[in-house]
Write a protein that holds these residues in place. Structure first.
Motif, short mmCIF file in Angstrom:
data_model
loop_
_atom_site.label_atom_id
_atom_site.label_comp_id
_atom_site.label_asym_id
_atom_site.label_seq_id
_atom_site.Cartn_x
_atom_site.Cartn_y
_atom_site.Cartn_z
N LEU A 149 -6.62 14.06 -2.18
CA LEU A 149 -8.14 13.92 -2.07
C LEU A 149 -8.19 12.65 -1.12
O LEU A 149 -8.73 13.53 -0.08
CB LEU A 149 -8.49 12.44 -3.09
N ASP A 150 -8.33 11.83 -0.75
CA ASP A 150 -7.86 10.95 0.48
C ASP A 150 -6.75 10.58 0.51
O ASP A 150 -5.94 9.26 -0.03
CB ASP A 150 -8.90 10.13 0.27
N ILE A 151 -6.03 10.47 2.16
CA ILE A 151 -4.55 10.24 2.15
C ILE A 151 -4.83 8.79 3.13
O ILE A 151 -5.03 8.84 4.50
CB ILE A 151 -3.40 10.72 2.33
N PRO A 152 -4.57 7.53 3.07
CA PRO A 152 -5.34 6.48 4.10
C PRO A 152 -3.37 6.50 4.73
O PRO A 152 -2.45 6.99 4.29
CB PRO A 152 -4.98 5.08 3.83
N ALA A 153 -3.51 6.13 5.89
CA ALA A 153 -2.28 5.39 6.61
C ALA A 153 -2.69 4.20 7.35
O ALA A 153 -4.23 3.60 7.33
CB ALA A 153 -2.31 6.80 7.92
N PRO A 154 -2.28 3.46 8.57
CA PRO A 154 -1.70 2.04 9.62
C PRO A 154 -2.56 2.57 10.71
O PRO A 154 -2.88 3.42 10.48
CB PRO A 154 -0.08 1.89 9.68
N ASP A 155 -3.64 1.17 10.77
CA ASP A 155 -4.25 1.34 11.73
C ASP A 155 -4.01 0.22 12.37
O ASP A 155 -3.14 -0.53 12.04
CB ASP A 155 -6.06 1.71 11.42
N VAL A 156 -5.53 -0.25 13.12
CA VAL A 156 -5.40 -1.14 13.30
C VAL A 156 -5.19 -2.88 13.42
O VAL A 156 -6.09 -3.04 11.52
CB VAL A 156 -6.81 -1.96 13.96
N ASN A 157 -4.40 -3.53 13.13
CA ASN A 157 -3.22 -4.68 12.27
C ASN A 157 -2.87 -4.15 10.48
O ASN A 157 -3.12 -5.16 10.13
CB ASN A 157 -4.75 -5.76 12.04
N THR A 158 -2.35 -3.13 10.67
CA THR A 158 -2.10 -2.58 9.12
C THR A 158 -0.87 -1.75 9.78
O THR A 158 -1.06 -1.45 11.07
CB THR A 158 -3.04 -1.67 8.92
N ASN A 159 0.33 -1.77 8.88
CA ASN A 159 1.58 -1.44 9.14
C ASN A 159 2.20 -0.38 7.51
O ASN A 159 1.78 -0.75 7.12
CB ASN A 159 2.32 -2.75 9.64
N ALA A 160 3.57 -0.46 8.14
CA ALA A 160 3.94 -0.02 7.20
C ALA A 160 3.90 -1.20 6.01
O ALA A 160 4.55 -0.32 4.57
CB ALA A 160 6.14 0.51 7.40
N GLN A 161 3.70 -2.01 5.82
CA GLN A 161 4.29 -3.39 5.21
C GLN A 161 3.20 -2.60 4.29
O GLN A 161 2.81 -2.66 3.28
CB GLN A 161 4.48 -4.05 5.50
N MET A 163 1.24 0.09 3.76
CA MET A 163 0.75 1.04 3.59
C MET A 163 1.79 1.37 2.09
O MET A 163 1.72 1.28 0.68
CB MET A 163 1.71 2.18 3.81
N ALA A 164 3.23 0.20 2.19
CA ALA A 164 4.43 0.30 0.85
C ALA A 164 3.17 -1.02 -0.13
O ALA A 164 3.69 -0.80 -1.16
CB ALA A 164 5.26 -1.10 1.08
N TRP A 165 2.44 -1.64 0.23
CA TRP A 165 1.76 -2.32 -0.98
C TRP A 165 0.83 -1.21 -1.58
O TRP A 165 0.42 -1.24 -3.02
CB TRP A 165 1.45 -3.76 -0.48
N ILE A 166 -0.11 -0.67 -0.79
CA ILE A 166 -0.92 -0.28 -1.29
C ILE A 166 -0.28 1.37 -2.50
O ILE A 166 -0.65 1.08 -2.97
CB ILE A 166 -1.91 0.97 -0.35
N LEU A 167 0.69 1.44 -1.94
CA LEU A 167 1.40 3.29 -2.70
C LEU A 167 1.69 2.03 -4.03
O LEU A 167 1.75 2.93 -4.86
CB LEU A 167 2.89 2.92 -1.90
N ASP A 168 2.52 0.47 -3.90
CA ASP A 168 3.06 0.22 -5.17
C ASP A 168 1.88 0.47 -5.88
O ASP A 168 2.32 0.58 -7.39
CB ASP A 168 3.52 -1.05 -4.98
N THR A 169 0.05 -0.64 -5.79
CA THR A 169 -0.67 -1.07 -6.73
C THR A 169 -1.36 0.44 -7.55
O THR A 169 -1.41 0.46 -8.52
CB THR A 169 -1.64 -1.64 -5.69
N TYR A 170 -0.27 1.70 -6.41
CA TYR A 170 -1.61 2.95 -6.84
C TYR A 170 -0.95 3.25 -7.60
O TYR A 170 -1.10 4.08 -8.88
CB TYR A 170 -2.45 3.11 -5.24
N MET A 171 0.63 3.84 -7.12
CA MET A 171 1.44 3.75 -8.36
C MET A 171 1.24 3.19 -9.66
O MET A 171 1.51 3.81 -10.85
CB MET A 171 2.92 4.05 -7.78
N SER A 172 0.87 2.22 -9.35
CA SER A 172 1.27 1.15 -10.97
C SER A 172 -0.32 1.76 -11.81
O SER A 172 0.44 0.62 -13.06
CB SER A 172 0.84 -0.30 -10.39
N THR A 173 -1.29 1.97 -11.59
CA THR A 173 -2.49 2.50 -12.04
C THR A 173 -2.12 3.22 -12.97
O THR A 173 -2.86 4.34 -13.87
CB THR A 173 -3.31 2.29 -11.05
N LYS A 174 -0.67 4.32 -12.67
CA LYS A 174 -0.24 5.71 -12.81
C LYS A 174 0.11 5.15 -14.31
O LYS A 174 0.84 4.15 -14.61
CB LYS A 174 -0.43 6.87 -12.83
N SER A 175 0.62 6.53 -14.89
CA SER A 175 1.04 6.15 -16.67
C SER A 175 2.44 7.21 -15.60
O SER A 175 2.53 7.57 -14.30
CB SER A 175 0.66 7.50 -17.42
#
Length: 430
Positions: A149-161, A163-175
């Motif tokens: 649907l919508d796939i974020p990525a790093p930009d100004v003042n964001t980085n791989a870390q 994205m890892a936090w976003i990934l973990d949080t998003y996956m935690s809301t799934k079964s």
């Protein structure tokens, strides 16, 4: 607390949104874009404003405002970065989302355009606070982002870390049985969290590649060419790194802290090592002298790479620029009026939607690997990236020649024509 605005048409304001609308309208006029398709492309599909509380290290609660704007998804899922900066607002997100639509279309990717972020100065928060802010923002966005649907990525003042936090949080809301299917909800992840080799340098490498292709088209050599870089983050550093390997000479750098200059050359590697030990700042680097920020763009050089924020090259400084080439590592660094001045003076401009598209192309490669269960080597990624960007660059150059327009207008024409063809073939529901 979430405010959702869908397909709301507003008059563009001065700034980045005004710039992108003027660039779009200019290209649309030239190709006589279908008026109904024009109506669709000049507005966003959806806009989300979220206000969310986060507990700080001292126990106090602070309210943050986050944004996600989804401009168009006719070609595929929305794609675009998240930035953490005080300048983030709804108009900035709208402009950046539109640029992403043109960028992904130009690159021939199966993506649309989106952008967003949080209005904050990340230097004022601890790492633990930034983690809580990021996770709470992700939770607030909910199912408005997703791997198809919508796939974020790093930009100004964001980085791989980030994205890892976003990934973990998003996956935690799934079964549990759904989590493995959501690894590609973000790109630009750490390698251990499903990231791709080469994604860290993809944007800067792409900037370097377009400069290399420009030099080829001019039958000139990059060796000995002097270049200056505004912004020494991920994009600016890698662009400088690869240019230096070609024999070009970095003579000045500007970041949020100030500007430095050494006409004999600044070591990219030494400067990066210094910034890592100096909280990200270039000031105080022994290999260069400090200089006034206002004189940066007027330095004598061959190539200027604005790789920081938007609207940095304006009517106030355009006439002082001595570089023969501007390679836009940032999104929207040159305003429309400044560009007119530069083009009249014979300055070449590699537009942002072409110049910095290596980032989204690299993101596409990561997304594909996650989706297909593949792992590519660094050499494979960089080789595929170079082929993709070479194709885009010379396609734009040919269009500029055939239409007798500048590179930016040519890039917009190609991007818009691809979208127009899609709408013509598919029709408009109902």
């Amino acid at each position: 607390m979430t405010t959702t605005i869908t397909s709301e048409k507003k008059q563009p304001k001065q700034g980045m949104l005004d710039n992108v609308m003027r660039q779009f309208n200019n290209a649309a006029d030239i190709i006589e874009l279908n008026k109904n398709i024009r109506k669709i492309l000049e507005v966003t599909n959806s806009e989300f404003i979220v206000h969310f509380p986060v507990r700080m290290d001292n126990g106090e609660v602070e309210i943050f405002t986050g944004y996600r704007v989804q401009h168009n998804n006719a070609l595929g899922p929305y794609k675009g970065g998240l930035r953490y900066h005080p300048t983030v607002d709804i108009d900035a997100a709208r402009a950046l989302a539109m640029w992403m639509t043109w960028k992904t279309s130009l690159a021939g990717l199966p993506y649309g355009g989106a952008k967003g972020g949080i209005q904050l100065d990340p230097t004022k928060y601890s790492q633990d606070e930034l983690q809580r802010i990021t996770r709470r923002f992700t939770y607030a966005l909910g199912d408005n982002i997703g791997p198809e649907l919508d796939i974020p990525a790093p930009d100004v003042n964001t980085n791989a870390q980030t994205m890892a936090w976003i990934l973990d949080t998003y996956m935690s809301t799934k079964s549990p049985n759904e989590r493995s299917k959501n690894l590609h909800v973000v790109t630009g992840k750490p390698i251990g969290a499903g990231g791709s080799e080469g994604r860290d340098r993809a944007t800067g490498y792409g900037v370097y590649l377009t400069i290399k292709f420009w030099a080829e088209s001019k039958n000139t050599d990059l060796k000995g060419k002097k270049f200056i870089v505004q912004g020494f983050g991920n994009v600016g550093y890698w662009a400088a790194y690869f240019l230096e390997r070609e024999g070009a000479v970095l003579t000045a750098v500007q970041d949020a802290y100030g500007s430095i200059h050494n006409d004999q050359g600044i070591s990219t590697e030494n400067l990066m090592a210094y910034t890592k030990a100096n909280k990200g700042s270039i000031l105080g680097f022994a290999g260069a002298s400090p200089m006034d920020n206002g004189d940066f763009f007027s330095l004598d050089c061959d190539i200027c790479i604005p790789a920081a924020l938007g609207n940095q090259i304006t009517v106030k400084n355009a006439h002082t620029i001595k570089a023969g080439l501007i390679a836009e590592g940032a999104n929207g660094p040159t305003d429309v009026q400044a560009e007119e001045i530069l083009l009249q003076r014979g300055v070449d401009i590699i537009p942002d939607i072409l110049c910095n598209s290596g980032g989204v192309i690299g993101s596409y490669f990561e997304w594909l690997q996650n989706r297909n269960g593949e792992i590519w080597t660094l050499e494979e990624v960089l080789d595929k990236l170079e082929k993709k960007m070479r194709e885009s660059y010379f396609k734009v150059a040919q269009k500029a020649k055939s239409k007798k327009v500048d590179m930016r207008t040519a890039a917009f024409i190609i991007a818009i024509e691809r979208l127009e063809e899609t709408y013509v073939q598919r029709g408009i529901f109902p």
